[in-house]
Design a protein around this motif. Structure first.
Motif, mmCIF file in Angstrom:
data_model
loop_
_atom_site.group_PDB
_atom_site.id
_atom_site.type_symbol
_atom_site.label_atom_id
_atom_site.label_comp_id
_atom_site.label_asym_id
_atom_site.label_seq_id
_atom_site.Cartn_x
_atom_site.Cartn_y
_atom_site.Cartn_z
ATOM 1 N N VAL A 152 -50.552 6.068 -18.154
ATOM 2 C CA VAL A 152 -50.876 5.354 -19.390
ATOM 3 C C VAL A 152 -49.879 4.227 -19.635
ATOM 4 C CG1 VAL A 152 -51.030 5.591 -21.888
ATOM 5 C CG2 VAL A 152 -52.035 7.342 -20.410
ATOM 6 N N SER A 153 -48.596 4.502 -19.347
ATOM 7 C CA SER A 153 -47.570 3.465 -19.554
ATOM 8 C C SER A 153 -47.799 2.254 -18.649
ATOM 9 C CB SER A 153 -46.182 4.067 -19.304
ATOM 10 O OG SER A 153 -45.951 5.168 -20.159
ATOM 11 N N VAL A 154 -48.135 2.522 -17.388
ATOM 12 C CA VAL A 154 -48.387 1.418 -16.446
ATOM 13 C C VAL A 154 -49.614 0.615 -16.865
ATOM 14 C CG1 VAL A 154 -49.053 0.880 -14.079
ATOM 15 C CG2 VAL A 154 -47.227 2.532 -14.517
ATOM 16 N N MET A 155 -50.665 1.298 -17.244
ATOM 17 C CA MET A 155 -51.892 0.597 -17.629
ATOM 18 C C MET A 155 -51.672 -0.267 -18.872
ATOM 19 S SD MET A 155 -54.789 3.526 -16.983
ATOM 20 C CE MET A 155 -56.050 2.450 -17.617
ATOM 21 N N LEU A 156 -50.952 0.252 -19.866
ATOM 22 C CA LEU A 156 -50.717 -0.548 -21.073
ATOM 23 C C LEU A 156 -49.807 -1.732 -20.789
ATOM 24 C CD1 LEU A 156 -50.341 2.228 -23.823
ATOM 25 C CD2 LEU A 156 -52.210 0.601 -23.527
ATOM 26 N N SER A 157 -48.750 -1.497 -20.013
ATOM 27 C CA SER A 157 -47.825 -2.599 -19.713
ATOM 28 C C SER A 157 -48.507 -3.692 -18.895
ATOM 29 C CB SER A 157 -46.596 -2.064 -18.981
ATOM 30 O OG SER A 157 -46.973 -1.402 -17.777
ATOM 31 N N LEU A 158 -49.308 -3.278 -17.905
ATOM 32 C CA LEU A 158 -50.047 -4.289 -17.117
ATOM 33 C C LEU A 158 -51.097 -4.990 -17.971
ATOM 34 C CD1 LEU A 158 -50.581 -2.496 -13.685
ATOM 35 C CD2 LEU A 158 -49.070 -4.422 -14.183
ATOM 36 N N GLY A 159 -51.770 -4.256 -18.830
ATOM 37 C CA GLY A 159 -52.793 -4.868 -19.666
ATOM 38 C C GLY A 159 -52.236 -5.882 -20.645
ATOM 39 N N LEU A 160 -50.980 -5.700 -21.092
ATOM 40 C CA LEU A 160 -50.379 -6.647 -22.045
ATOM 41 C C LEU A 160 -49.678 -7.817 -21.364
ATOM 42 C CD1 LEU A 160 -48.854 -4.165 -24.668
ATOM 43 C CD2 LEU A 160 -50.866 -5.626 -24.941
ATOM 44 N N ASN A 161 -49.337 -7.695 -20.078
ATOM 45 C CA ASN A 161 -48.544 -8.739 -19.416
ATOM 46 C C ASN A 161 -49.291 -9.481 -18.312
ATOM 47 O OD1 ASN A 161 -45.460 -8.437 -20.346
ATOM 48 N ND2 ASN A 161 -46.350 -6.381 -20.251
ATOM 49 N N ALA A 162 -50.080 -8.778 -17.506
ATOM 50 C CA ALA A 162 -50.711 -9.442 -16.358
ATOM 51 C C ALA A 162 -51.747 -10.494 -16.758
ATOM 52 C CB ALA A 162 -51.341 -8.385 -15.438
ATOM 53 N N PRO A 163 -52.705 -10.189 -17.679
ATOM 54 C CA PRO A 163 -53.723 -11.209 -18.000
ATOM 55 C C PRO A 163 -53.149 -12.519 -18.536
ATOM 56 C CG PRO A 163 -54.456 -9.067 -18.737
ATOM 57 C CD PRO A 163 -53.027 -8.893 -18.317
ATOM 58 N N PRO A 164 -52.213 -12.529 -19.507
ATOM 59 C CA PRO A 164 -51.704 -13.821 -19.980
ATOM 60 C C PRO A 164 -50.954 -14.601 -18.905
ATOM 61 C CG PRO A 164 -50.455 -12.011 -20.949
ATOM 62 C CD PRO A 164 -51.646 -11.415 -20.291
ATOM 63 N N VAL A 165 -50.211 -13.886 -18.037
ATOM 64 C CA VAL A 165 -49.485 -14.596 -16.974
ATOM 65 C C VAL A 165 -50.455 -15.221 -15.980
ATOM 66 C CG1 VAL A 165 -47.906 -14.303 -15.036
ATOM 67 C CG2 VAL A 165 -47.419 -13.188 -17.208
ATOM 68 N N LEU A 166 -51.445 -14.472 -15.534
ATOM 69 C CA LEU A 166 -52.405 -15.012 -14.564
ATOM 70 C C LEU A 166 -53.218 -16.153 -15.156
ATOM 71 C CD1 LEU A 166 -53.699 -11.684 -12.950
ATOM 72 C CD2 LEU A 166 -52.023 -13.307 -12.042
ATOM 73 N N PHE A 167 -53.661 -15.983 -16.403
ATOM 74 C CA PHE A 167 -54.438 -17.054 -17.037
ATOM 75 C C PHE A 167 -53.582 -18.304 -17.252
ATOM 76 C CE2 PHE A 167 -56.535 -18.961 -20.850
ATOM 77 C CZ PHE A 167 -57.714 -19.310 -20.211
ATOM 78 N N GLY A 168 -52.318 -18.107 -17.623
ATOM 79 C CA GLY A 168 -51.425 -19.254 -17.793
ATOM 80 C C GLY A 168 -51.171 -19.991 -16.494
ATOM 81 N N LEU A 169 -51.009 -19.222 -15.389
ATOM 82 C CA LEU A 169 -50.834 -19.887 -14.085
ATOM 83 C C LEU A 169 -52.063 -20.696 -13.709
ATOM 84 C CD1 LEU A 169 -49.096 -17.030 -12.055
ATOM 85 C CD2 LEU A 169 -48.039 -19.123 -12.935
ATOM 86 N N TYR A 170 -53.235 -20.161 -13.990
ATOM 87 C CA TYR A 170 -54.469 -20.890 -13.686
ATOM 88 C C TYR A 170 -54.576 -22.174 -14.517
ATOM 89 C CZ TYR A 170 -59.386 -22.138 -14.152
ATOM 90 O OH TYR A 170 -60.555 -22.831 -14.226
ATOM 91 N N ILE A 171 -54.297 -22.075 -15.800
ATOM 92 C CA ILE A 171 -54.389 -23.264 -16.662
ATOM 93 C C ILE A 171 -53.360 -24.312 -16.247
ATOM 94 C CG2 ILE A 171 -54.081 -24.100 -19.032
ATOM 95 C CD1 ILE A 171 -56.726 -22.694 -18.539
ATOM 96 N N GLY A 172 -52.134 -23.867 -15.902
ATOM 97 C CA GLY A 172 -51.117 -24.823 -15.467
ATOM 98 C C GLY A 172 -51.510 -25.543 -14.190
ATOM 99 N N ALA A 173 -52.052 -24.779 -13.214
ATOM 100 C CA ALA A 173 -52.486 -25.412 -11.966
ATOM 101 C C ALA A 173 -53.635 -26.383 -12.214
ATOM 102 C CB ALA A 173 -52.908 -24.334 -10.967
ATOM 103 N N ARG A 174 -54.556 -25.999 -13.077
ATOM 104 C CA ARG A 174 -55.687 -26.888 -13.393
ATOM 105 C C ARG A 174 -55.204 -28.146 -14.093
ATOM 106 N NH1 ARG A 174 -59.193 -27.677 -17.689
ATOM 107 N NH2 ARG A 174 -61.335 -28.266 -17.088
ATOM 108 N N ARG A 175 -54.239 -28.004 -14.975
ATOM 109 C CA ARG A 175 -53.705 -29.175 -15.687
ATOM 110 C C ARG A 175 -53.015 -30.132 -14.719
ATOM 111 N NH1 ARG A 175 -49.938 -27.058 -19.933
ATOM 112 N NH2 ARG A 175 -51.926 -26.296 -20.774
ATOM 113 N N ARG A 176 -52.234 -29.571 -13.794
ATOM 114 C CA ARG A 176 -51.569 -30.432 -12.815
ATOM 115 C C ARG A 176 -52.575 -31.117 -11.901
ATOM 116 N NH1 ARG A 176 -47.810 -26.193 -13.308
ATOM 117 N NH2 ARG A 176 -48.878 -24.943 -11.720
#
Length: 443
Positions: A152-176
């Motif tokens: 449960v701890s791993v799932m919650l921590s990944l759910g709160l951190n992985a999506p914003p980081v991955l989406f931010g990397l995608y938006i940054g690459a698209r912007r560049r």
């Protein structure tokens, strides 16, 4: 919003002092997010104050200040993420952590810093979640497997951190990528503008060269024929009463030369009045047509038009005979085996001899002239040399524009030849030219 509207908003925001925000809606969005984050942290601060044994107003105030840090996420994303990590043990700032990680991943911060902060946030959320879930399981007093709390701890921590980081990397690459494409489009627009300016300059140069060529042809045709006509007219005036037969002969020569001049002028004007070619459809955008190829094609067309129906070396005998009939003592010497050359070469050689004889009529009345023509292996040479003027011969008073030698030099150098002119030691004048040649078939 259109590009113009975006520029206007950016200009207006800068004029109003929107700090680091480029547009008004960006500032409004950050203010709203900061307000929501502050309210969230203030609500969570109540529980934090009760668990820590602090007064509730202190926890609420702490939550308001910590949550409001999200306002500077665009300017200092690292600071926002660090604050969210710092207040994670108090179980506060979930919205600030998600938005902060997204902003950090989409920014120009080095990847190693993004990875380090994302790992710290993941570890902090995992630890807090692990402790909280374990306490809840112990308080509920029910049996669970050993992997339940870590999973449960791993799932919650990944759910709160992985999506914003991955989406931010995608938006940054698209912007560049969009910025790179915009820069390439601007660069291509500048190159097209430079090519258009260069094409206009070449077109202007081509027009100037064509006007110069036409002026040269007009000068050669009119100056020589009219000069001979003036000389024969002067002779006609002198012998009209004394020798009527010679006067009739001179009059016939004047008429023949006038008709020849008109014929050459008609040929020249016929080229200018020729039917314009049909417009050619422009190539498709994907086709690449070098400007050098266009220039070479235009130059070839101009050379073909210039050499069409022009005089040739076979007409030198007639040219020399006309000067003899005007009273000039001319000797023609031909060396080497006569050959046929390219039309532009033969026309240039003819015009050089013609203009040189015209200059003798104008500036050295009564002088003896020697015309030499040499056929060599890969070149043809011509020389017109006259002696000093005969003072006993009356000057015909022919005007001079001073462009004869200039025109001859331009003609010869345009074909890669050598042109030399100057006074001789005997007091006369000499004009020499050498032209590189090729057989007519190869040309």
């Amino acid at each position: 919003m259109t590009t113009t509207g975006a520029h206007q908003d950016a200009a207006g925001a800068t004029a109003r002092g929107w700090w680091w925000w480029g547009r008004r809606r960006s500032a409004v969005l950050d203010v709203v997010l900061a307000l929501v984050s502050a309210l969230e942290c203030a609500g969570e601060g109540v529980g934090f104050a009760e668990n820590a044994g602090l007064p509730v107003p202190v926890g609420v105030l702490f939550g308001l200040v910590a949550g409001a840090v999200l306002l500077v996420r665009r300017r200092w994303p690292v600071a926002v993420v660090l604050v969210s990590i710092a207040i994670t043990p108090a179980e506060m700032g979930y919205l600030m952590g998600i938005v902060g990680l997204y902003t950090l991943a989409a920014s120009e911060v080095p990847r190693r810093i993004i990875a380090a902060l994302a790992g710290m946030s993941l570890a902090a959320v995992f630890i807090v979640t692990y402790v909280r879930v374990r306490q809840d399981v112990a308080a509920a007093d029910f049996e669970t497997s050993s992997w339940y709390v870590p999973l449960v701890s791993v799932m919650l921590s990944l759910g709160l951190n992985a999506p914003p980081v991955l989406f931010g990397l995608y938006i940054g690459a698209r912007r560049r990528l969009m910025e790179s494409l915009r820069e390439r489009a601007d660069s291509l627009e500048q190159e097209l503008s430079l090519l258009a300016d260069r094409a206009e300059q070449r077109a202007q140069m081509a027009r100037v060269e064509e006007r110069t060529r036409i002026a040269r042809e007009m000068h050669d045709v009119v100056a020589h024929r009219v000069s001979l006509m003036v000389v024969h007219a002067a002779a006609l005036q002198a012998v009209a009463l004394k020798d009527p037969q010679k006067a009739v002969k001179n009059a016939a020569l004047v008429g023949d030369m006038g008709r020849q001049a008109l014929t050459e002028l008609r040929q020249m004007l016929g080229v200018l009045r020729a039917e314009e070619p049909q417009p050619v459809a422009p190539p498709p955008p994907s086709a690449s047509v070098p400007l050098e190829a266009v220039g070479r094609a235009a130059a070839a067309a101009a050379a073909e038009a210039a050499s069409e129906d022009g005089p040739c070396l076979d007409a030198l005998d007639e040219l020399v005979e006309q000067s003899r009939q005007a009273g000039m003592v001319v000797e023609l010497r031909v060396m080497g085996e006569a050959r046929t050359y390219a039309p532009d070469v033969e026309q240039t050689a003819y015009r050089v001899v013609q203009e040189a004889l015209t200059n003798v009529h104008k500036h050295a009345a009564g002088a003896k002239v020697v015309v030499r023509l040499a056929h060599r292996g890969d070149e043809v040479a011509m020389q017109v040399e006259n002696g000093p003027s005969d003072g006993a011969v009356a000057d015909a008073g022919l005007p001079s524009g001073g462009n004869g030698l200039v025109g001859m030099r331009e003609r010869v150098t345009a074909l890669g030849g050598v042109f030399v002119s100057g006074a001789t030691d005997e007091g006369g004048f000499k004009v020499s030219a050498v032209l590189p040649v090729a057989p007519a078939s190869a040309a």
